[in-house]
Structure formats: structure tokens, C-alpha cells
Write an enzyme that holds these catalytic residues in place. Structure first.
Site, PDB file in Angstrom:
ATOM      1  N   GLU A   1     -34.797 -36.519 -14.151  1.00 48.33           N
ATOM      2  CA  GLU A   1     -35.066 -36.863 -15.554  1.00 48.33           C
ATOM      3  C   GLU A   1     -34.596 -38.284 -15.852  1.00 48.33           C
ATOM      4  OE1 GLU A   1     -36.507 -35.965 -18.170  1.00 48.33           O
ATOM      5  OE2 GLU A   1     -36.890 -33.811 -18.157  1.00 48.33           O
TER       6      GLU A   1
ATOM      7  N   ASP B   1     -31.128 -21.739 -21.693  1.00 53.76           N
ATOM      8  CA  ASP B   1     -31.945 -20.588 -21.325  1.00 53.76           C
ATOM      9  C   ASP B   1     -33.282 -20.681 -22.069  1.00 53.76           C
ATOM     10  OD1 ASP B   1     -33.084 -18.189 -20.673  1.00 53.76           O
ATOM     11  OD2 ASP B   1     -31.589 -16.938 -21.690  1.00 53.76           O
TER      12      ASP B   1
ATOM     13  N   ASP C   1     -43.676 -33.306 -21.746  1.00 50.98           N
ATOM     14  CA  ASP C   1     -42.282 -33.586 -21.381  1.00 50.98           C
ATOM     15  C   ASP C   1     -41.939 -35.024 -21.758  1.00 50.98           C
ATOM     16  OD1 ASP C   1     -39.711 -33.308 -20.086  1.00 50.98           O
ATOM     17  OD2 ASP C   1     -40.597 -31.814 -18.771  1.00 50.98           O
TER      18      ASP C   1
END
Length: 306
Positions: free
Chosen positions: A27, A133, A216
Site C-alpha cells: 500500500e 475485520d 482502492d
């Protein structure tokens, strides 16, 4: 705006100098003009990596906790969004470093961390939070602003599941933000007050439910077009300032995660990627590079001093 068919067929290559070991979750690629090097992170590996393009030298720094996004102040100190807050990280040679917490939001749930982050054209650092999560689909994430005085704002945008896609138009008057969760898959645009750092007039800019993948990390080119990594679709999508899909560039990875322009002329688009737990290809998790036929805009660093 340039119309160049070669944008669709530009050759995408693995950056060999980045090493043979793939990232788990690559990233936040950042081109650092001062040392002509690309920096990026591997979130679960708690690592900031750097590769000098001319020498092919790679250096890793392992942090005490997960690191998701980075930028630099003008002295070369890293401002990093991590698990428990924002940190000043001084990177030294041979992997040595210092690590100092600067600020932290009030995380409403356990198991949260920062995710995507980038500076606006005035050098304010913006970063969002998320519940790690993703299966929980918990919209507890928020977007925060960290200004030059070292003040962390209250949440500016709330109700985010997986905050992503921060970018600003070349003039800085439009801010982009996405939510890449499978249930959202949308990029928003905001009018942006460059004096106050306040976004307004939120509207849908690109709904990837109409196209492919999940939006993204992103980058802006010199034409003001928005490049987003279409995660799970193995492509880069280029949207014109009016929100029209302008280009689709296929990639040899399934989960591209973020892109950034770099190189001496800002004519190279560097792309990080995520390696799937199963069924990974040879290039999944590796750093890629492509010359798409258009240059980027210089990334602004943090305007304060850390």
C-alpha cells in the site's frame, strides 16, 4: 485531455529492484523527489520499504505496529498512519528508526486502524480509519485531517467501512474519497475549500457497481483525471473530471491496491498490490510500474514539522 490509445496497451512491468518477496498487503506508494526513491508499505508486515530506482538498492524498516499510509515533512521525517494513531517516524540507514506517536482518534470499536492517507495541496494530512475485520461490514470508519499545527480534527466524514481513494484535483479545489468495501464500491467528489481545508457538496463521482472491481487507492494525473485501482478486477480505471470512464488498463495482478506517479518526470505510475491467501499469481503482491502516456502531478508532503 489527451486521448492516447497507448494508454490502454502500455506495458506493465514488475519493479525488479523491489525484491523477490511479495508483500502481503502492499500500500501507499510515495515518490520522494529529494532522494529519487519510491517508498511504500506492507501493512501486516509492519514494514516501510524504499527502493532507489537508479541504484536498485532496497531498504526495509520494521515498525512496532501495522503501518498503512505515509507521507513526508520537508525535513524527510515520515508521518505515518498506523494501528493506534499517527506517528512521526525517522528513517535512518541500515533499517534504524525512531517512532513517536503524535495523535490518535477515539476509535469507537476495537480492532481498528488507519487505512488510506494523503496530503492535500496545502500540506494537510488526511487519513481514514476502518475496522480491520472487513467481513463485519462495520461503518465505524471516519476521515480525519491533521493540520500543520499538529492538530487532529474531529471526524470530517463518518460512516465509512473501508476508507480509500483520497486524491485532490491539480488546483486542489476538488477532493476525492472512496469506500472500497464490496457493499459500497463508490468514489465521491467534494468541493474543497483550500483556505479552511473543509470539504462540502458530497456527490457520487464514480459508482464501480456500474463498472468493475472495488475502488482502492488512487492518483491524479496532469489532466486532472482520477486513476483508481480496481481491486478484485485486476485493472486501473481512469475517470475524467466529469466522472466518465476514460481508460481501462489491465494489470497482471488481481488486487491492485494503490497507485502513485513518480520518476524524474512523473511519467511512471507505480502500483502496489495485495497477495491473495489462495490462488495467487506470480506477480500478486509485487510492485508494478507502467508509463501510461500521461504525467502525474507532484505529491504534496506534510506542511508542518514533525
Amino acid at each position: 485531455m489527451r486521448s492516447n490509445a497507448s494508454m490502454n496497451t502500455a506495458r506493465v512491468e514488475r519493479v525488479e529492484a523491489a525484491g523477490q518477496t511479495p508483500a502481503q498487503v502492499g500500500e501507499s506508494p510515495v515518490w520522494h523527489e529529494a532522494d529519487q526513491a519510491l517508498y511504500w508499505v506492507d501493512i501486516p508486515a509492519r514494514t516501510i520499504a524504499r527502493v532507489h530506482m537508479e541504484t536498485g538498492t532496497r531498504t526495509n524498516w520494521v515498525l512496532p505496529e501495522q503501518v498503512a499510509c505515509i507521507t513526508f515533512d520537508r525535513n524527510g521525517t515520515v508521518l505515518a498512519g498506523c494501528e493506534t494513531g499517527l506517528f512521526a517516524v525517522t528513517l535512518s540507514s541500515a533499517g534504524a528508526m525512531t517512532f513517536e506517536r503524535l495523535a490518535a482518534p477515539d476509535f469507537p470499536f476495537p480492532g481498528m486502524r488507519f487505512n488510506d492517507g494523503r496530503c492535500d495541496r496545502q500540506g494537510r494530512f488526511w487519513a481514514g480509519t476502518m475496522v480491520q475485520d472487513m467481513a463485519a461490514s462495520n461503518p465505524a470508519g471516519s476521515l480525519y485531517r491533521y493540520d500543520a499545527s499538529g492538530t487532529l480534527s474531529a471526524p470530517v466524514v463518518r460512516d465509512l467501512i473501508v476508507q480509500n481513494g483520497l486524491a485532490w484535483s491539480p488546483q486542489g479545489t476538488t477532493m476525492y474519497l472512496s469506500d472500497s468495501h464490496a457493499s459500497r464500491r463508490v468514489v465521491w467528489a467534494f468541493d474543497y475549500d483550500t483556505d479552511t481545508g473543509e470539504p462540502d457538496n458530497r456527490r457520487v463521482f464514480a459508482d464501480l457497481n456500474r463498472f468493475t472491481g472495488r475502488p482502492d487507492g488512487a492518483a491524479i494525473d496532469a489532466d486532472g483525471c482520477y486513476w483508481t485501482c480496481a481491486n478484485d478486477a485486476g485493472a486501473l480505471l481512469r475517470f475524467a473530471p466529469d466522472g466518465a470512464l476514460d481508460r481501462t488498463l489491465p494489470l497482471p495482478v488481481s488486487k491492485p491496491s494503490m497507485c502513485a506517479f513518480g520518476g524524474r518526470d512523473l511519467d511512471t505510475l507505480f502500483i502496489t498490490s495485495i497477495r491473495p491467501a489462495t490462488g495467487a499469481s506470480e506477480l500478486d503482491g509485487h510492485l508494478l510500474a507502467v508509463r501510461p502516456g500521461i504525467c502525474g502531478t507532484p505529491e504534496c508532503g506534510y506542511s508542518g514539522l514533525l
